[in-house]
Enzyme design. Structure first.
Site, PDB file in Angstrom:
ATOM      1  N   SER A 161      47.173  36.881  37.433  1.00  0.00           N
ATOM      2  CA  SER A 161      47.423  35.449  37.364  1.00  0.00           C
ATOM      3  C   SER A 161      48.817  35.137  37.917  1.00  0.00           C
ATOM      4  O   SER A 161      49.125  35.513  39.048  1.00  0.00           O
ATOM      5  CB  SER A 161      47.230  34.960  35.931  1.00  0.00           C
ATOM      6  OG  SER A 161      47.125  33.556  35.889  1.00  0.00           O
ATOM      7  N   ASP A 256      36.176  31.550  38.171  1.00  0.00           N
ATOM      8  CA  ASP A 256      37.604  31.327  37.930  1.00  0.00           C
ATOM      9  C   ASP A 256      38.047  30.103  38.731  1.00  0.00           C
ATOM     10  O   ASP A 256      37.763  30.022  39.928  1.00  0.00           O
ATOM     11  CB  ASP A 256      38.390  32.565  38.389  1.00  0.00           C
ATOM     12  CG  ASP A 256      39.882  32.484  38.097  1.00  0.00           C
ATOM     13  OD1 ASP A 256      40.352  31.432  37.630  1.00  0.00           O
ATOM     14  OD2 ASP A 256      40.573  33.486  38.360  1.00  0.00           O
ATOM     15  N   HIS A 286      38.327  34.245  34.828  1.00  0.00           N
ATOM     16  CA  HIS A 286      39.749  34.552  34.877  1.00  0.00           C
ATOM     17  C   HIS A 286      40.141  35.442  33.684  1.00  0.00           C
ATOM     18  O   HIS A 286      39.626  35.286  32.582  1.00  0.00           O
ATOM     19  CB  HIS A 286      40.547  33.241  34.825  1.00  0.00           C
ATOM     20  CG  HIS A 286      42.007  33.400  35.066  1.00  0.00           C
ATOM     21  ND1 HIS A 286      42.547  33.508  36.329  1.00  0.00           N
ATOM     22  CD2 HIS A 286      43.070  33.464  34.205  1.00  0.00           C
ATOM     23  CE1 HIS A 286      43.850  33.630  36.240  1.00  0.00           C
ATOM     24  NE2 HIS A 286      44.202  33.616  34.958  1.00  0.00           N
TER      25      HIS A 286
END
Length: 694
Positions: A161, A256, A286
């Site tokens: 991320s 995601d 995600h």
């Protein structure tokens, strides 16, 4: 494919919890959100394998003490390759504990060391603090890794991320600063875009773990203002040039919100010539790499990443092929008198020997003492070192310490001949005392350090050609005319005169490249390009050169005597002024790290080729702001604008005194002299492969 059923059930439970009154993260205070995030870790990711773990503390640039955690997954008796890891959490949540199991698994399965960084979080620490902390961690690893049993020559950057954002931004920063690239960048569903407005952001805005409202809550805490969004340290897709970066391995998830921007970033990397592997994992959301207690694919992914890392680290070990005692040594290649030599600097011990590994070596001590850079060979040789070894050691010393303008050199008293040629050439002086003083400005004017068999200055005799009176020029050179090791690329740049039979296929392909053809306007059949090169070979005022990096051809250069050129009527051309045109034919060699290698090197070659050359001129298009600004960074001053029949041009000029006095072979910052027309120009992050601009 449909959302994985285990993830679907997990997300349904999360939705029910919110319906029962559990506040979503975006409605919590940051401290509450961090506690909730960390508390969920054990249930989501379990406990990782048992490994030796060391807590590390190091200083940030602002004096703060930062924390890191070092996991050792391999034999502690040998220097370990290292994964520098940055956790996700939107810059607001997450830390060493939230990603502990993931880091343990990667360290064990690769095996390698993993250095996880506890960068500071928002809103207490706004942009770009997280990036600065990440960069400080990378610099600490490079400087202190050996002391902790790590191999600084085998390093990869990784993160998930926003941690993936930090990892890839570090490669951009390293490239621009001239530092070494990691072996690999591993990016797990990174944040890369300025705005979160792609189709996937709309499709998966809610109900898929990472929600749009949460993402904007995080970025709202981190960013100082909307202007920060356009900074590549926050949004790597905002970077104009992605060339010259480490190979990339991207992990994306089908469900995601970030999948579109991850895909776009992978495609941009590939287009920039970066070796890139990427995969969209079907049915995943995600952060799935951290959900080993929810979905089996998390464990499968960890093994896959570990294998990718092991291959990268293994290739580097084979490529290095050096004794364990030399791991961590700084390596430099030199070519004095055309002799290919390798210089190794391990702490203060400097060794010079043949690149092939067969032949005599010489040993030196290089150290800084009381603000003075010293090279000592007085007591470390069984026999006096060859003159080429002395030149290689001096060059390496100045390259390793670019801020030093002089070098104190001590040789054995029995070796006066070792300095004689340097003194005669003006590169060395002999003040009272045992040491000679080498002046950087003069040393870099010695042709023999970078040229094979440099020519004597040609006798000055005048002639007329096409109504112009100018000095008679020497016969054009043949073969390799210049070689220089580029430390920020770890490659050797060479300039070779054109061999038509050897170089015509590449030249033909380059001329038909759309980017090159747009400027040179020489696209066409092979026969046309043969005729072109034959005309250049027959023209006494111009020489065609092929640029190579580690032997791979990347571009074409035409260097010329300015007094016989079309530029001469537009300024008072000196008898020995030189100029050049360039094209970079191979797309993956276009970019700032390469431009800062070839542009100063071409200038350096022209000054070395004739010691009477005092000026180099250039005539890019006046509206080519990127090229003009790049020229400025390499020392070319803006003299004036003028009109050719086919274009309005800017006359740029580089003075010999400035080039050597300011060490302009080293990449510079912003130009000290820049044209008014370039005030609003963009940074020169892409070189311009065109005759009309150079």
């Amino acid at each position: 494919m449909p959302l994985h059923p285990d993830l679907e059930a997990f997300l349904e439970l999360a939705a029910l919890a919110e319906e029962d009154g559990r506040a979503p993260m975006c409605e919590l205070e940051p401290a509450q959100a961090r506690a909730s995030y960390d508390q969920s870790t054990l249930a989501l990711d379990g406990v990782g394998p048992e490994l030796p773990v060391e807590d590390i503390g190091f200083r940030a640039r602002d004096g703060a003490t930062l924390r890191a955690r070092l996991y050792r997954g391999g034999d502690a008796g040998t220097p370990l390759p290292t994964l520098l890891y940055f956790h996700g959490g939107g810059y607001v949540v997450g830390g060493l504990d939230s990603h502990d199991a993931l880091c343990r698994a990667l360290a064990q399965r690769t095996p390698c060391a993993v250095l996880a960084v506890d960068y500071r979080l928002a809103p207490e620490h706004k942009f770009p603090t997280a990036f600065h902390d990440a960069e400080d961690a990378a610099l600490w690893l490079a400087a202190q890794g050996v002391a902790h049993g790590l191999d600084p020559t085998r390093v990869a950057f990784a993160g998930d991320s926003v941690g993936g954002t930090l990892a890839t931004a570090l490669t951009l920063a390293a490239r621009d600063a001239g530092r070494s690239q990691p072996l690999l960048q591993v990016l797990l569903y990174p944040c890369t875009s300025i705005r979160q407005d792609s189709d996937s952001h709309r499709r998966y805005a809610s109900g898929h773990l990472l929600e749009q409202r949460t993402l904007q809550w995080m970025f709202g805490h981190y960013l100082r203002s909307e202007d920060d969004r356009a900074d590549w340290r926050f949004a790597p897709l905002a970077a104009q040039d992605l060339s010259g970066l480490a190979p990339a391995h991207l992990v994306l998830a089908e469900y995601d919100p970030l999948v579109d921007e991850g895909r776009a970033y992978a495609e941009r990397l590939q287009a920039a010539g970066v070796r890139t592997q990427w995969q969209v994992h079907e049915g995943m959301v995600h952060d799935f790499a951290r959900l080993s207690q929810v979905v089996e694919e998390a464990d499968t992914l960890r093994s896959s990443i570990a294998q990718t890392l092991a291959e990268a680290f293994g290739r580097a070990r084979v490529a290095a092929a050096v004794p364990a005692s030399a791991i961590g040594a700084w390596v430099f290649h030199a070519h004095p008198d055309g002799d290919p030599l390798e210089v190794r600097l391990d702490t203060s011990k400097l060794t010079v020997g043949p690149q092939a590994g067969q032949g005599p070596t010489s040993h030196w001590l290089l150290h800084e003492q009381a603000g003075t850079l010293r090279l000592d060979g007085s007591d470390s040789h069984d026999a006096e070192p060859a003159q080429t070894h002395l030149l290689a050691a001096i060059e390496a010393a100045f390259v390793c310490h670019p801020q030093r303008t002089t070098l104190s050199l001590r040789l054995a008293p029995s070796n006066p001949a070792g300095l004689a040629r340097l003194v005669d050439a003006g590169a060395a002086s002999l003040p009272p005392g045992p040491d000679a003083i080498i002046a950087r400005e003069a040393f870099w004017q010695l042709p023999r350090v970078w040229q094979r068999g440099p020519r004597e200055s040609f006798a000055q005799r005048y002639t007329l050609s096409q109504g112009r009176r100018h000095p008679l020029r020497p016969a054009k050179p043949a073969g390799t005319v210049y070689q220089r090791h580029i430390p920020w690329l770890s490659q050797t740049l060479s300039l070779d005169t054109v061999d038509i039979e050897r170089d015509l296929p590449a030249f033909h392909r380059w001329m038909n490249d759309p980017v090159v053809a747009h400027f040179w306007e020489e696209q066409g059949e092979l026969a046309r390009h043969r005729t072109y090169l034959e005309a250049i070979a027959a023209d006494p005022r111009v020489t065609g050169l092929i640029g190579r990096l580690d032997g791979e051809a990347f571009g074409y250069f035409e260097v010329y005597w300015a007094k016989e050129d079309r530029i001469a009527p537009f300024y008072e051309a000196g008898d020995h002024d030189r100029g050049w045109h360039a094209l970079i034919g191979e797309a993956r060699f276009r970019g700032k790290p390469f431009l800062t290698a070839w542009m100063p090197s071409v200038s350096h070659y022209l000054f070395l080729d004739d010691c009477r050359t005092q000026r180099i001129v250039i005539e890019p298009r006046a509206d080519n702001h990127k090229m003009i600004k790049s020229l400025g960074r390499c020392g070319y001053a803006h003299v004036k604008e003028f009109d050719f029949p086919h274009k309005r041009a800017m006359l740029g000029m580089l003075l010999r005194e400035r080039f050597f006095g300011e060490a302009l072979w080293i990449p510079q910052g912003d130009a000290t002299v820049s044209p008014p027309s370039a005030d609003r120009a963009e940074p020169p992050l892409k070189d311009i492969p065109c005759k009309s601009t150079t």
